[in-house]
Design a protein around this motif. Structure first.
Motif, PDB file in Angstrom:
ATOM      1  N   TYR A   8       3.598   7.927 -14.041  1.00 58.21           N
ATOM      2  CA  TYR A   8       4.404   8.761 -12.473  1.00 58.21           C
ATOM      3  C   TYR A   8       3.178   8.127 -11.787  1.00 58.21           C
ATOM      4  CZ  TYR A   8       7.906   9.944 -16.370  1.00 58.21           C
ATOM      5  OH  TYR A   8       8.740  10.193 -16.977  1.00 58.21           O
ATOM      6  N   PRO A   9       3.281   7.365 -10.935  1.00 59.83           N
ATOM      7  CA  PRO A   9       2.491   7.794  -8.987  1.00 59.83           C
ATOM      8  C   PRO A   9       3.311   9.005  -8.974  1.00 59.83           C
ATOM      9  CG  PRO A   9       3.661   5.584  -9.899  1.00 59.83           C
ATOM     10  CD  PRO A   9       4.039   5.960 -10.875  1.00 59.83           C
ATOM     11  N   LYS A  10       2.683   9.508  -7.726  1.00 60.49           N
ATOM     12  CA  LYS A  10       2.741  10.597  -6.921  1.00 60.49           C
ATOM     13  C   LYS A  10       3.839   9.689  -5.578  1.00 60.49           C
ATOM     14  CE  LYS A  10       1.056  13.883  -3.491  1.00 60.49           C
ATOM     15  NZ  LYS A  10       2.336  13.412  -2.516  1.00 60.49           N
ATOM     16  N   GLU A  11       3.758   9.171  -5.791  1.00 67.56           N
ATOM     17  CA  GLU A  11       4.505   7.742  -5.024  1.00 67.56           C
ATOM     18  C   GLU A  11       6.222   8.086  -5.033  1.00 67.56           C
ATOM     19  OE1 GLU A  11       0.336   6.614  -3.884  1.00 67.56           O
ATOM     20  OE2 GLU A  11       2.304   6.894  -5.658  1.00 67.56           O
ATOM     21  N   TYR A  12       6.778   7.585  -6.330  1.00 66.18           N
ATOM     22  CA  TYR A  12       7.403   7.608  -7.098  1.00 66.18           C
ATOM     23  C   TYR A  12       8.158   8.930  -7.148  1.00 66.18           C
ATOM     24  CZ  TYR A  12      10.528   7.686 -11.084  1.00 66.18           C
ATOM     25  OH  TYR A  12      12.194   7.379 -11.830  1.00 66.18           O
ATOM     26  N   LEU A  46      13.199   2.429  -5.941  1.00 73.22           N
ATOM     27  CA  LEU A  46      12.627   3.127  -6.530  1.00 73.22           C
ATOM     28  C   LEU A  46      11.560   2.192  -7.395  1.00 73.22           C
ATOM     29  CD1 LEU A  46      14.899   6.215  -7.801  1.00 73.22           C
ATOM     30  CD2 LEU A  46      12.592   6.086  -6.583  1.00 73.22           C
ATOM     31  N   SER A  47      11.856   1.378  -7.818  1.00 74.44           N
ATOM     32  CA  SER A  47      11.308   0.030  -8.103  1.00 74.44           C
ATOM     33  C   SER A  47      10.394  -0.318  -8.115  1.00 74.44           C
ATOM     34  CB  SER A  47      12.720  -1.002  -9.017  1.00 74.44           C
ATOM     35  OG  SER A  47      13.131  -0.276  -9.089  1.00 74.44           O
ATOM     36  N   ALA A  48      10.697  -0.358  -6.388  1.00 73.42           N
ATOM     37  CA  ALA A  48       9.704  -1.345  -5.493  1.00 73.42           C
ATOM     38  C   ALA A  48       8.404  -0.002  -4.827  1.00 73.42           C
ATOM     39  CB  ALA A  48      10.150  -1.874  -4.088  1.00 73.42           C
ATOM     40  N   VAL A  49       8.496   0.876  -5.117  1.00 75.52           N
ATOM     41  CA  VAL A  49       7.826   1.930  -4.739  1.00 75.52           C
ATOM     42  C   VAL A  49       7.003   1.841  -6.533  1.00 75.52           C
ATOM     43  CG1 VAL A  49       7.462   5.145  -4.542  1.00 75.52           C
ATOM     44  CG2 VAL A  49       8.727   3.786  -3.564  1.00 75.52           C
ATOM     45  N   PHE A  50       7.168   2.422  -7.008  1.00 73.00           N
ATOM     46  CA  PHE A  50       6.431   2.922  -7.875  1.00 73.00           C
ATOM     47  C   PHE A  50       5.821   0.269  -8.268  1.00 73.00           C
ATOM     48  CE2 PHE A  50       6.078   1.011 -12.763  1.00 73.00           C
ATOM     49  CZ  PHE A  50       5.046   2.439 -13.354  1.00 73.00           C
ATOM     50  N   ASN A  51       6.334  -0.014  -8.430  1.00 69.33           N
ATOM     51  CA  ASN A  51       5.428  -1.225  -9.113  1.00 69.33           C
ATOM     52  C   ASN A  51       4.408  -1.275  -7.673  1.00 69.33           C
ATOM     53  OD1 ASN A  51       7.271  -2.175 -10.527  1.00 69.33           O
ATOM     54  ND2 ASN A  51       8.439  -2.736  -9.816  1.00 69.33           N
ATOM     55  N   ASP A  52       4.582  -1.882  -6.372  1.00 70.60           N
ATOM     56  CA  ASP A  52       3.557  -1.569  -5.866  1.00 70.60           C
ATOM     57  C   ASP A  52       2.315  -0.530  -5.714  1.00 70.60           C
ATOM     58  OD1 ASP A  52       4.770  -2.858  -4.162  1.00 70.60           O
ATOM     59  OD2 ASP A  52       5.495  -1.921  -2.278  1.00 70.60           O
ATOM     60  N   ALA A  53       3.035   1.419  -6.986  1.00 65.70           N
ATOM     61  CA  ALA A  53       1.401   1.783  -7.449  1.00 65.70           C
ATOM     62  C   ALA A  53       1.124   1.313  -8.428  1.00 65.70           C
ATOM     63  CB  ALA A  53       2.187   2.999  -7.429  1.00 65.70           C
ATOM     64  N   LEU A  54       1.768   0.152  -9.297  1.00 64.00           N
ATOM     65  CA  LEU A  54       0.507  -0.128 -10.131  1.00 64.00           C
ATOM     66  C   LEU A  54      -0.170  -0.776  -9.543  1.00 64.00           C
ATOM     67  CD1 LEU A  54       3.302  -1.964 -12.999  1.00 64.00           C
ATOM     68  CD2 LEU A  54       2.317   0.335 -12.734  1.00 64.00           C
ATOM     69  N   ALA A  55      -0.071  -1.729  -8.860  1.00 61.60           N
ATOM     70  CA  ALA A  55      -0.378  -2.435  -8.064  1.00 61.60           C
ATOM     71  C   ALA A  55      -1.802  -2.126  -7.077  1.00 61.60           C
ATOM     72  CB  ALA A  55      -0.072  -3.560  -5.934  1.00 61.60           C
ATOM     73  N   ALA A  56      -1.540  -0.874  -6.755  1.00 58.47           N
ATOM     74  CA  ALA A  56      -2.374   0.082  -6.414  1.00 58.47           C
ATOM     75  C   ALA A  56      -3.923   0.427  -7.141  1.00 58.47           C
ATOM     76  CB  ALA A  56      -2.107   1.176  -5.349  1.00 58.47           C
ATOM     77  N   ALA A  57      -3.251   0.477  -8.685  1.00 62.76           N
ATOM     78  CA  ALA A  57      -3.725   1.408  -9.668  1.00 62.76           C
ATOM     79  C   ALA A  57      -4.728   0.478 -10.763  1.00 62.76           C
ATOM     80  CB  ALA A  57      -2.839   1.559 -10.939  1.00 62.76           C
TER      81      ALA A  57
END
Length: 346
Positions: free
Chosen positions: A29-33, A109-120
């Motif tokens: 659960y990224p903070k951004e999401y 929300l999908s884009a926010v989560f997926n971009d957080a995956l990229a950052a991880a």
């Protein structure tokens, strides 16, 4: 930069301590999401609830919490991975996902989560990878997001619910999405969300999870088989959570139903044969159940999973594999990481 976890005590992992262990079932659960849900989700029915100082999230019948810091903080996650002997995790969102939101918010929300995956992945490129989230209730949006994430380093597949709200995965509206995922070579990892019976007969004793999750996985798999999805998309790879749920233990009954019921005669092949089209994680909570799963589908279809970091998961996911007497060393290595490495092109 990858977090330094050298001070953490390594897991005692037996004869396979040097084997790369790839956990395909680990939630994030990224903070951004969470911030995006807090900022925009109230009007769509998303509510944060305080549980003794830790937040939880409620959307309709879906209640997720407490969302502990370990779901959010990547440094804590990397330390836990070191402790458990897990080399890499495939990060995925879980309930409430994005299916409750309107088109614009679901896409955001999908884009926010997926971009957080990229950052991880950028933070720990050898350890953290991701299964992207798609706004599946809007197939055109899902297709566009799938094409976008296919170009993002570290994204190794997509994560879908076992149903999209109240619509089964066999619904024809989703077939164009499957066609694109097959073309892009993005495997699907399924996970239960709004499960059958969760608001009535399974509403007590945590049965919506204990029983509802494995039942819903079997329902989803049966729909994919009988609807012809697996025949229409022969190169589409699909992984089932929680050891395939009830599916492996019902293959005989499903096969018998196909042989005698007119509702099933359209399927030319015994549905039992489709069991080896799926992949399965190792979260069975029982060594005999895991051994039976392997017997039914083959060692090459089984992948390591933990359900990090829910209490219904496995704190030491390697142990379930390394202590299984029916496996030889080569087979244990396959399940620990080699099968996932091949499937996900890692």
């Amino acid at each position: 930069m990858t977090t330094d976890t050298s001070s953490a005590a390594p897991c005692a992992c037996g004869n396979h301590a040097g084997q790369r262990a790839i956990d395909i079932h680990a939630h994030f659960y990224p903070k951004e999401y969470l911030d995006a849900v807090a900022a925009h989700g109230e009007a769509a029915g998303a509510h944060f609830v305080d549980l003794k100082g830790t937040q939880a999230l409620k959307v309709g019948p879906l209640f997720t919490g407490p969302i502990a810091d370990r779901f959010i903080d990547l440094d804590m996650r990397l330390e836990d991975m070191q402790q458990s002997g897990v080399s890499s995790q495939l990060l995925s969102l879980t309930q409430p996902m994005v299916y409750w939101a309107d088109e614009r918010l679901a896409d955001h929300l999908s884009a926010v989560f997926n971009d957080a995956l990229a950052a991880a992945h950028q933070k720990a490129p050898e350890q953290l990878f991701g299964f992207a989230t798609l706004p599946m209730q809007f197939p055109d949006r899902a297709i566009a997001e799938a094409k976008r994430v296919a170009q993002i380093p570290g994204i190794k597949g997509v994560y879908l619910g076992t149903a999209i709200n109240d619509t089964n995965l066999s619904d024809r509206s989703f077939w164009p999405v499957y066609a694109v995922l097959e073309e892009l070579g993005l495997p699907i990892f399924l996970h239960p969300l709004k499960v059958v019976g969760m608001t009535d007969r399974l509403s007590e004793y945590f049965l919506a999870n204990i029983l509802g999750n494995p039942f819903d996985t079997a329902i989803a798999a049966a729909h994919l088989i009988f609807s012809g999805v697996l025949d229409a998309f022969p190169k589409l790879q699909i992984a089932l959570p929680h050891g395939g749920g009830a599916l492996p233990f019902l293959l005989g009954r499903i096969s018998h139903g196909w042989s005698v019921r007119p509702e099933c005669v359209h399927l030319e092949t015994d549905p039992r044969a489709y069991a080896s089209r799926f992949y399965y994680d190792t979260i069975t909570h029982d060594e005999k159940a895991l051994a039976y799963l392997i017997e039914q589908v083959g060692v090459d279809r089984v992948l390591l999973g933990s359900d990090y970091c829910f209490d219904m998961g496995l704190e030491q996911p390697r142990k379930a594999v390394e202590t299984l007497d029916v496996l030889n060393d080569a087979e244990k290595s396959q399940i620990l990481g080699l099968n996932a490495k091949e499937l996900l092109k890692m």
